[in-house]
Write a protein that holds these residues in place. Structure first.
Motif, PDB file in Angstrom:
ATOM      1  N   ASP A 109      -8.102   0.680  -0.186  1.00  0.00           N
ATOM      2  CA  ASP A 109      -7.129   0.228   0.824  1.00  0.00           C
ATOM      3  C   ASP A 109      -7.861  -0.377   2.020  1.00  0.00           C
ATOM      4  N   LEU A 153       0.837  -1.214   0.000  1.00  0.00           N
ATOM      5  CA  LEU A 153       0.000   0.000   0.000  1.00  0.00           C
ATOM      6  C   LEU A 153       0.866   1.256   0.000  1.00  0.00           C
ATOM      7  N   ARG A 159       1.658   1.664  -3.584  1.00  0.00           N
ATOM      8  CA  ARG A 159       0.468   2.084  -4.330  1.00  0.00           C
ATOM      9  C   ARG A 159       0.170   3.567  -4.094  1.00  0.00           C
ATOM     10  N   ASN A 160       0.447   4.041  -2.866  1.00  0.00           N
ATOM     11  CA  ASN A 160       0.077   5.416  -2.511  1.00  0.00           C
ATOM     12  C   ASN A 160       1.254   6.386  -2.524  1.00  0.00           C
ATOM     13  N   VAL A 195      -0.385   4.229   5.746  1.00  0.00           N
ATOM     14  CA  VAL A 195      -0.427   3.753   4.350  1.00  0.00           C
ATOM     15  C   VAL A 195      -1.864   3.561   3.874  1.00  0.00           C
ATOM     16  N   GLN A 241      -5.169   4.813   2.751  1.00  0.00           N
ATOM     17  CA  GLN A 241      -5.623   6.116   2.271  1.00  0.00           C
ATOM     18  C   GLN A 241      -6.961   6.079   1.534  1.00  0.00           C
ATOM     19  N   SER A 242      -7.141   5.097   0.663  1.00  0.00           N
ATOM     20  CA  SER A 242      -8.339   5.097  -0.179  1.00  0.00           C
ATOM     21  C   SER A 242      -9.357   4.077   0.330  1.00  0.00           C
TER      22      SER A 242
END
Ligand code: ADE
Ligand code: ZN
Length: 331
Positions: free
Chosen positions: A73, A29, A32-33, A67, A69-70
């Motif tokens: 996630d 993650l 990814r972020n 980590v 965030q979305s």
């Protein structure tokens, strides 16, 4: 792992979803972020998990949660945990989430809530794992901040069964949150609270008398007050005990010294739980196994613990009864 521990039907009542963030997912993650972690590898993350008390763990746990965030996630995090449940005979789980850990860094309540609840809905259908959601207030923050978080949660009341209290216990007694819990109960939420993990038995009394909790999370320090032990036994107020957590955070020096079996033998409604499985070395079945091996739990003890987990859950009594029926075949 002995296979009966994986197939025994059981409920988990004390799991912080942020505490199920495995190092592999933390690293994925972060990538990814676009976040840089202060670790070079998955192994380095895992190697950092050496704690001397609750606070030393919380410092890493809050750092790791950044980590997330979305909505995706939060979905991925929750789904990975629910797959573990399905693999370990966990039929029902009541999950804590800490919205303030995320709102204080700009992640809206809605994003956290919808990622988690979508995974819970999918697990019900695809994995046969039922669930409930418990919103925890961070007790190291102010009562005003907790009240504001409660107000944010009101539109989502239908999907949140209870409120709880977690984070740094010492110096933050349940009494600090009495008004917030009064309001939460008036709005229809059930209540639970971490008490007697590192804090004194007086905090357990406060959680019962002032916050009117349905269960005590941890509660292992109740043994310091015989009148409290009697009260917990008489009223069958459940304790959600977390064996591996208690060893990792030095509440007990080693598993052989854990008081779980003693509490069970005193007639308390003790349950076994994983707390923060990615940080403490195991999910629910590993917690059962560690306690069984170190304390010499019998199969009667294990079935009693599973029975307690359903009785202490917030499941409707018809659903509890059907799990208890299933468990009676194990006696
Ligand atoms: N948050 C996550 N795990 C916790 C624990 N064991 N005690 C208090 N707060 C927590
Ligand atoms: Zn906990």
């Amino acid at each position: 792992m002995r296979s009966p521990l994986l197939t025994l039907p059981k409920a988990e009542l004390h799991i912080h979803i942020e505490g199920s963030l495995e190092p592999e997912m933390m690293v994925a993650l972060a990538q990814r972020n676009g976040i840089t972690l202060p670790y070079e590898s998955v192994e380095a993350v895992r190697a950092a998990y050496q704690f001397e008390n609750l606070q030393s763990f919380l410092d890493l746990y809050y750092a790791g949660a950044q980590v997330l965030q979305s909505e995706q996630d939060f979905y991925d995090l929750t789904w990975a945990y629910l797959q573990k449940c399905a693999a370990q005979g966990v039929r029902h789980t009541e999950i804590f989430f800490d919205p303030q850990t995320h709102s204080d860094r700009g992640i809206p309540f809605e994003v956290v809530h919808s990622g988690i609840t979508q995974a819970l809905l999918d697990a019900r259908v695809q994995l046969g794992v039922s669930s409930a959601l418990i919103l925890c207030f961070l007790r190291h923050l102010s009562a005003e901040a907790a009240m504001a978080t409660l107000e944010q949660a009101l539109p989502y009341r239908g999907s949140i069964i209870a409120v709880g209290l977690d984070s740094s216990e010492l110096g933050h007694p349940p009494s600090k949150f009495q008004a917030v819990f009064d309001r939460a109960r008036a709005e229809g939420f059930l209540t639970v609270a971490h008490a007697g993990e590192e804090g004194p038995s007086e905090y357990i009394w406060e959680a019962i008398r002032l916050l009117k909790v349905s269960r005590i999370d941890h509660g292992v320090r109740c043994v310091e007050d015989p009148a409290l032990v009697d009260y917990l036994a008489e009223h069958q107020i459940p304790l959600t005990v977390c064996p591996l957590s208690n060893i990792k955070l030095c509440v007990f020096d080693e598993m052989a010294q854990h008081n779980l079996k003693h509490l069970l033998d005193l007639g308390l409604c003790v349950t076994v739980n994983s707390d923060d499985p990615a940080y403490f070395g195991g999910y629910l079945a590993e917690n059962f196994e560690a306690a069984e091996l170190a304390l010499g739990l019998t199969s009667e003890h294990l079935v009693q613990l599973a029975t307690n987990s359903f009785k202490a859950s917030f499941l409707p009594s018809t659903e509890q009864q059907s799990y208890l029926q299933e468990l009676s075949a194990y006696n």
